[in-house]
Design a protein around this motif. Structure first.
Motif, PDB file in Angstrom:
ATOM      1  N   LEU A  73       0.581  14.414  -2.589  1.00 36.51           N
ATOM      2  CA  LEU A  73       1.438  13.258  -2.851  1.00 36.51           C
ATOM      3  C   LEU A  73       2.527  13.580  -3.881  1.00 36.51           C
ATOM      4  CD1 LEU A  73       1.375  10.526  -1.463  1.00 36.51           C
ATOM      5  CD2 LEU A  73       0.246   9.577  -3.463  1.00 36.51           C
ATOM      6  N   GLU A  74       2.265  14.570  -4.746  1.00 36.34           N
ATOM      7  CA  GLU A  74       3.302  14.991  -5.695  1.00 36.34           C
ATOM      8  C   GLU A  74       4.556  15.463  -4.966  1.00 36.34           C
ATOM      9  OE1 GLU A  74       0.095  15.641  -6.190  1.00 36.34           O
ATOM     10  OE2 GLU A  74      -0.376  15.210  -8.293  1.00 36.34           O
ATOM     11  N   GLN A  77       6.945  12.056  -3.156  1.00 37.35           N
ATOM     12  CA  GLN A  77       7.082  10.902  -4.057  1.00 37.35           C
ATOM     13  C   GLN A  77       7.964   9.791  -3.480  1.00 37.35           C
ATOM     14  OE1 GLN A  77       5.669  10.274  -7.594  1.00 37.35           O
ATOM     15  NE2 GLN A  77       4.258  11.278  -6.177  1.00 37.35           N
ATOM     16  N   ALA A  80       5.923   8.124  -0.848  1.00 37.84           N
ATOM     17  CA  ALA A  80       4.825   7.390  -1.494  1.00 37.84           C
ATOM     18  C   ALA A  80       5.328   6.076  -2.069  1.00 37.84           C
ATOM     19  CB  ALA A  80       4.201   8.246  -2.587  1.00 37.84           C
ATOM     20  N   ALA A  81       6.507   6.123  -2.684  1.00 43.84           N
ATOM     21  CA  ALA A  81       7.054   4.900  -3.279  1.00 43.84           C
ATOM     22  C   ALA A  81       7.406   3.890  -2.189  1.00 43.84           C
ATOM     23  CB  ALA A  81       8.271   5.233  -4.125  1.00 43.84           C
ATOM     24  N   GLY A  84       4.040   2.850  -0.622  1.00 39.05           N
ATOM     25  CA  GLY A  84       3.249   2.246  -1.689  1.00 39.05           C
ATOM     26  C   GLY A  84       3.750   0.870  -2.090  1.00 39.05           C
ATOM     27  N   ALA A  85       5.043   0.636  -1.953  1.00 35.25           N
ATOM     28  CA  ALA A  85       5.595  -0.675  -2.308  1.00 35.25           C
ATOM     29  C   ALA A  85       4.984  -1.765  -1.430  1.00 35.25           C
ATOM     30  CB  ALA A  85       7.112  -0.661  -2.164  1.00 35.25           C
ATOM     31  N   ALA A  88       1.557  -2.357  -2.758  1.00 32.35           N
ATOM     32  CA  ALA A  88       1.660  -3.099  -4.019  1.00 32.35           C
ATOM     33  C   ALA A  88       1.984  -4.567  -3.768  1.00 32.35           C
ATOM     34  CB  ALA A  88       2.727  -2.466  -4.909  1.00 32.35           C
ATOM     35  N   ASP A  89       2.813  -4.830  -2.760  1.00 32.70           N
ATOM     36  CA  ASP A  89       3.187  -6.219  -2.467  1.00 32.70           C
ATOM     37  C   ASP A  89       2.035  -7.011  -1.847  1.00 32.70           C
ATOM     38  OD1 ASP A  89       5.671  -6.100  -3.565  1.00 32.70           O
ATOM     39  OD2 ASP A  89       6.684  -5.553  -1.706  1.00 32.70           O
ATOM     40  N   GLU A  93      -3.688  -2.132  -3.451  1.00 36.48           N
ATOM     41  CA  GLU A  93      -4.022  -0.846  -4.060  1.00 36.48           C
ATOM     42  C   GLU A  93      -5.239  -0.986  -4.971  1.00 36.48           C
ATOM     43  OE1 GLU A  93      -1.625  -2.729  -4.991  1.00 36.48           O
ATOM     44  OE2 GLU A  93      -1.845  -2.942  -7.141  1.00 36.48           O
ATOM     45  N   ALA A  99      -6.070   5.674  -3.260  1.00 40.39           N
ATOM     46  CA  ALA A  99      -4.711   5.537  -2.735  1.00 40.39           C
ATOM     47  C   ALA A  99      -4.061   6.866  -2.332  1.00 40.39           C
ATOM     48  CB  ALA A  99      -3.833   4.781  -3.733  1.00 40.39           C
ATOM     49  N   PRO A 100      -4.124   7.917  -3.166  1.00 37.51           N
ATOM     50  CA  PRO A 100      -3.400   9.133  -2.771  1.00 37.51           C
ATOM     51  C   PRO A 100      -3.875   9.703  -1.427  1.00 37.51           C
ATOM     52  CG  PRO A 100      -3.910   9.208  -5.104  1.00 37.51           C
ATOM     53  CD  PRO A 100      -4.654   8.024  -4.538  1.00 37.51           C
ATOM     54  N   PHE A 102      -5.429   8.145   0.954  1.00 38.02           N
ATOM     55  CA  PHE A 102      -5.075   7.154   1.969  1.00 38.02           C
ATOM     56  C   PHE A 102      -3.598   7.260   2.331  1.00 38.02           C
ATOM     57  CE2 PHE A 102      -3.207   2.861   2.437  1.00 38.02           C
ATOM     58  CZ  PHE A 102      -3.799   2.472   3.625  1.00 38.02           C
ATOM     59  N   MET A 103      -2.751   7.356   1.330  1.00 41.62           N
ATOM     60  CA  MET A 103      -1.294   7.449   1.562  1.00 41.62           C
ATOM     61  C   MET A 103      -0.979   8.704   2.372  1.00 41.62           C
ATOM     62  SD  MET A 103       0.039   4.923  -0.462  1.00 41.62           S
ATOM     63  CE  MET A 103       1.663   5.464  -0.863  1.00 41.62           C
TER      64      MET A 103
END
Lengths: 154, 758
Positions: A73-74, A77, A80-81, A84-85, A88-89, A93, A99-100, A102-103
């Motif tokens: 995931l590094e 990014q 992921a963002a 991930g948003a 998060a909404d 999470e 999460a990592p 899963f993502m």
């Protein structure tokens, strides 16, 4: 032993033990997004990409990364963002520890399957455990993410 | 702009979803010693001798410690308010081993691999003893789990170690025997629940180091940092003033981390070696030596009249504490208090309980904390009574359920100030189409379908015991810092408390910086457990913000040179109405950072004499393959009254997650031992929690009441939501198959065999 590999787009050389797992090696070199949940291929937390395909890094010997490309995931990014948003909404999470992995698997699925059905999504991700969310919020987030990606491509 | 009752993002959400290194294991100092624990292969044994000489010679081994190196005063690892009801029955390492996996030696080395290698070189001679594994035979068994003389019990909970008795208790409202004799129908049933593992995704982990003041610093994945400080002080025999506990992000807890499971080991290594030390449990260790749900056997006698009026419930519960009494005396209370109180129609009720020691893994706190087990028994008994009377299980509940305005005699006599349980039932029936269809039918493929229902309640903190504190400050530029002592373990309490603060101070959530727990810096909080945080700590937020609002108005007025009584603060500015005298919050913040002024801050604590119950109705529709016995939950409806919903997203996800954990308890999760007392299924491949394939469809709605004593009218949500699946699913299976399963989990083989027997 020495491995020459590509990690998140950067070529590098590392010393690894013959019986070292890729999970252990990745955390050692600073990819701390990769989480250890069980070390027995039972939880999906340590999912990374090996040559673009999702693998459980607890079950891949580090020497097998020699000459290959590993993505965590590094190295993703921006993706992921973006994905991930949506998570998060939904508030899905929760503790975030799964999460990592899963993502990584959702991003792999989004590349592999153009318009997955709900059943395909559930089966693709069946190995990614989450104890907090009950999976419903994750599914809502994935649907919204895929709809956005589909809209962008159309 | 109001933010309470909206779905704002968690403040830490984006760092979590992008995989930032924010958990205990990501923050370990590189020079920390790695710890491995040599564990007992025997469920009951005495150590005759340990030879660690070869292990100590392995290059890279810093230390090997055995029981002789440890402090010898007993303590409890239960994270509870002092004096803890849990008995002081542990040592860090003990010569007497009481369950398989009990720690025998601590190995600290430069790397985990070295520690592992050295561990295999330790030679231990055991006197292997016959273990006591059957908790129904534990009381007064000749095998004593805790024969030691320095065993201590701080509270009057009926502890008698010489009888294997952790605690005993009883209460009776009315005259149960007389009332049962009067009832037209009486059923007597026994229900069994097994131990369950919380299976939070992040295992137990802790690292420790000595700071520049020589104090022991403990960074740990814990729900109870302040309790850990006291527990370590007891365990290590050092003053609490010499310990600082910090909680970073936590990868889930569900009660498991309401006990100090991993903390003692690195702490004692750092104390004895002076070096930083790190221990992360493997999944196998987290499974076999964690702090699981108490196994219980519950006997219910329920009496009703033929019209469906439930008059009396008599409940006896026997609980298996395992080898150590953590949370034993307290979990058991909820079995009765939080199940019997669901029924306002009772003329009499009784609850009697015993908690016993055995040589299985010591149990602990798990979401629901006894209420889950009690509700399975009582709600199942009510379902069986409805079936006996030929009544709809929803109708019998509508006739008997607790209502707002009643007093709840079985629930410490507390008032039911806020309750929409009746409306939750109405809405759940609508969502499920309960009145429109049958409760059981057969599909063309031969599969059976059934529907079941259950109600649930929980508390909001521990009445008169839990305390939450909040410190909030105004800073230069006008932003606020809020220090909290409660532990966000993924639930989002840092965010929901900020939502409350934002509404109290008429500002944006982004204006509130929240900092979670550091025992040197955070105000005291008992910790995040007992569904306390929203209600108890939320109350502290409301109080602290009210005080700070006043201080800002008064300081603004002073700076403006106007009468503070006439001045107003609207969240953005202090002003004197009808004049041009105005000073912004930012300006007041700046001024407070300069000479001649003062830092504006407020610290408030909150506790409550009552613990208002949230309520819920759960309905399950199951699909059963009669050939294999496989039960799938195809639809689950949950309708919740948690008072005012503070964060609509987080409350919904809590509910969905709790229901799926409950489905796991009902159908899958089952800690099993072999005849020697070793756990059989201590991996995720064997101890199966629900995957997304087993979760099915889950639909959640809220029917908020307004709790007058709660912040913004809120009650709790965290634990309540795990309580309905077991009884609702058992009833759905009964409806479909005609067979009532009274032992959890309900396994495919049980269902298939029951079908064959018929």
């Amino acid at each position: 032993m020495t491995i020459k590999w590509t990690l998140n787009g950067a070529r590098r050389t590392d010393e690894v033990e013959p019986d070292e797992t890729l999970l252990h090696c990745l955390r050692k070199v600073g990819c701390l997004s990769v989480k250890c949940g069980c070390e027995t291929s039972g939880c999906g937390l340590c999912t990374v990409w090996l040559d673009g395909k999702p693998v459980l890094s607890c079950s891949v010997p580090a020497p097998r990364a020699d000459g290959r490309e590993v993505t965590t995931l590094e190295g993703l990014q921006a993706e992921a963002a973006e994905l991930g948003a949506f998570l998060a909404d939904e508030g899905a999470e929760q503790c975030g520890f799964c999460a990592p992995g899963f993502m990584m698997n959702v991003l792999a699925m989004a590349r592999e399957l153009k318009t997955p059905t709900e059943e395909e999504i559930q089966h693709y991700l069946a190995g990614n455990l989450c104890r907090c969310s009950g999976y419903q919020g994750q599914l809502r987030a994935i649907r919204k993410y895929l709809a956005k990606k589909g809209g962008e491509q159309a | 702009m109001k933010t309470v009752s909206t779905g704002v993002r968690k403040k830490d959400a984006m760092s979590l979803v992008t995989g930032k290194p924010v958990y205990t294991g990501d923050l370990v100092p590189p020079n920390a010693l790695r710890i491995k624990l040599l564990r007992s292969p025997h469920a009951r044994a005495n150590i005759i001798s340990i030879d660690a000489s070869r292990a100590k010679m392995v290059p890279g081994v810093a230390a090997v410690f055995t029981w002789e190196d440890m402090p010898q005063s007993r303590f409890t690892t239960a994270g509870q308010t002092w004096p803890e009801p849990s008995p002081y029955d542990r040592l860090i390492l003990d010569r007497h081993l009481r369950c398989a996996g009990d720690p025998v030696a601590i190995v600290a080395a430069e790397t985990e691999e070295i520690a592992q290698r050295a561990m295999r070189l330790i030679k231990v001679e055991y006197e292997v003893l016959e273990p006591l594994l059957d908790f129904t035979k534990a009381l007064d068994n000749p095998i004593l789990v805790h024969p030691e003389d320095n065993f201590r019990s701080l509270c009057e909970v009926g502890t008698d170690a010489k009888r294997n008795l952790v605690s005993t208790d009883s209460f009776e409202v009315g005259d149960v025997e007389e009332e049962l004799a009067r009832c037209e129908v009486v059923l007597e049933r026994t229900y069994n629940t097994v131990a369950n593992n919380q299976t939070m995704m992040e295992p137990f982990c802790t690292y420790t180091y000595l700071d520049e003041y020589g104090r022991l610093n403990v960074v740990s994945s814990t729900q109870v940092p302040f309790h850990v400080r006291r527990i370590l002080s007891n365990a290590l025999e050092i003053p609490k003033s010499q310990i600082r506990v910090v909680k970073p992000r936590i990868g889930g807890g569900f009660g498991a981390k309401q006990s100090a499971v991993s903390e003692m080991f690195p702490a004692i290594v750092t104390k004895l070696t002076g070096r930083p030390a790190y221990l992360c449990y493997t999944r196998q260790e987290s499974m076999a030596n964690g702090s699981p749900r108490h196994q219980m056997q519950m006997k219910v006698r329920i009496g009703a009249d033929r019209d469906g009026s439930i008059r009396c419930i008599d409940l006896y519960a026997l609980s298996n504490a395992g080898a150590y009494g953590d949370h034993g005396p307290t979990t058991i209370g909820l079995v009765g208090h939080k199940s019997l109180a669901l029924y306002g129609s009772l003329r009499a009720s009784r609850f009697v309980c015993d908690v016993v020691y055995t040589n299985t893994m010591g149990a602990g706190a798990y979401r629901g904390y006894g209420a889950t087990q009690g509700i399975f028994a009582v709600e199942s008994a009510v379902n069986e009574m409805a079936a006996r009377l030929g009544m709809d299980p929803c109708v019998i509940r509508e006739k008997n359920m607790v209502r707002q305005g009643q007093v709840m005699p079985a629930y410490y006599g507390e008032p039911c100030n806020s309750c929409t349980l009746d409306k939750c039932m109405e809405r759940a029936k609508e969502m499920m189409g309960w009145d429109k269809g049958p409760t059981h039918w057969t599909l063309p493929n031969g599969h059976l379908r059934g529907r079941g229902v259950a109600m649930a309640m929980q508390g909001s903190g521990i009445s008169g015991v839990d305390i939450g504190s909040v410190e909030i400050r105004l800073n230069d530029g006008g932003f606020y810092t809020m220090l909290v002592g409660c532990t966000d373990m993924g639930t989002g309490c840092d965010t929901i408390l900020a939502q409350m603060a934002a509404d109290c101070l008429d500002c944006s959530v982004d204006d509130i910086s929240v900092r979670g727990v550091d025992t040197d810096q955070s105000p005291y909080d008992t910790g995040s457990y007992a569904s306390a945080t929203t209600y108890v700590t939320g109350g502290a937020v409301v109080k602290a913000c009210a005080e700070l609002r006043d201080k800002i108005r008064i300081e603004g007025a002073r700076l403006l040179g106007v009468d503070p009584q006439a001045a107003q603060f609207d969240g953005e500015k202090v002003f004197l109405p009808g004049t041009d005298k105005v000073m912004t919050r930012s300006e007041i913040g700046w001024a407070s950072y300069a000479g001649g002024s003062r830092q504006l801050s407020a610290t408030q604590s909150n506790s409550s004499p009552i613990s208002p119950p949230p309520f819920m109705v759960g309905m399950a529709e199951v699909d059963i393959d009669p050939e294999t016995g496989l039960v799938r939950v195809v639809d689950y409806v949950g309708v919740v009254d948690c008072g005012t919903v503070i964060n609509t997203n987080l409350a919904r996800v809590q509910t969905e997650g709790g229901i799926v954990q409950g489905i796991g308890m009902a159908l899958l999760e089952n800690i099993q031992y072999n005849d020697k007392g070793r756990m059989l299924n201590d991996s995720l491949l064997q101890y199966r929690i629900p995957t997304r394939l087993e979760a099915g469809k889950i639909r959640v709605e809220f029917v908020p009441s307004y709790e007058p004593t709660g912040p913004f009218g809120a009650k709790s949500i965290g634990e309540l939501v795990i309580n309905t699946p077991s009884p609702a699913i058992a009833e759905a299976i009964r409806a479909a198959t005609g067979h009532m399963f009274r032992t959890l989990p309900i396994r495919p083989e049980d269902v298939a065999l029951a079908g064959l027997e018929e």
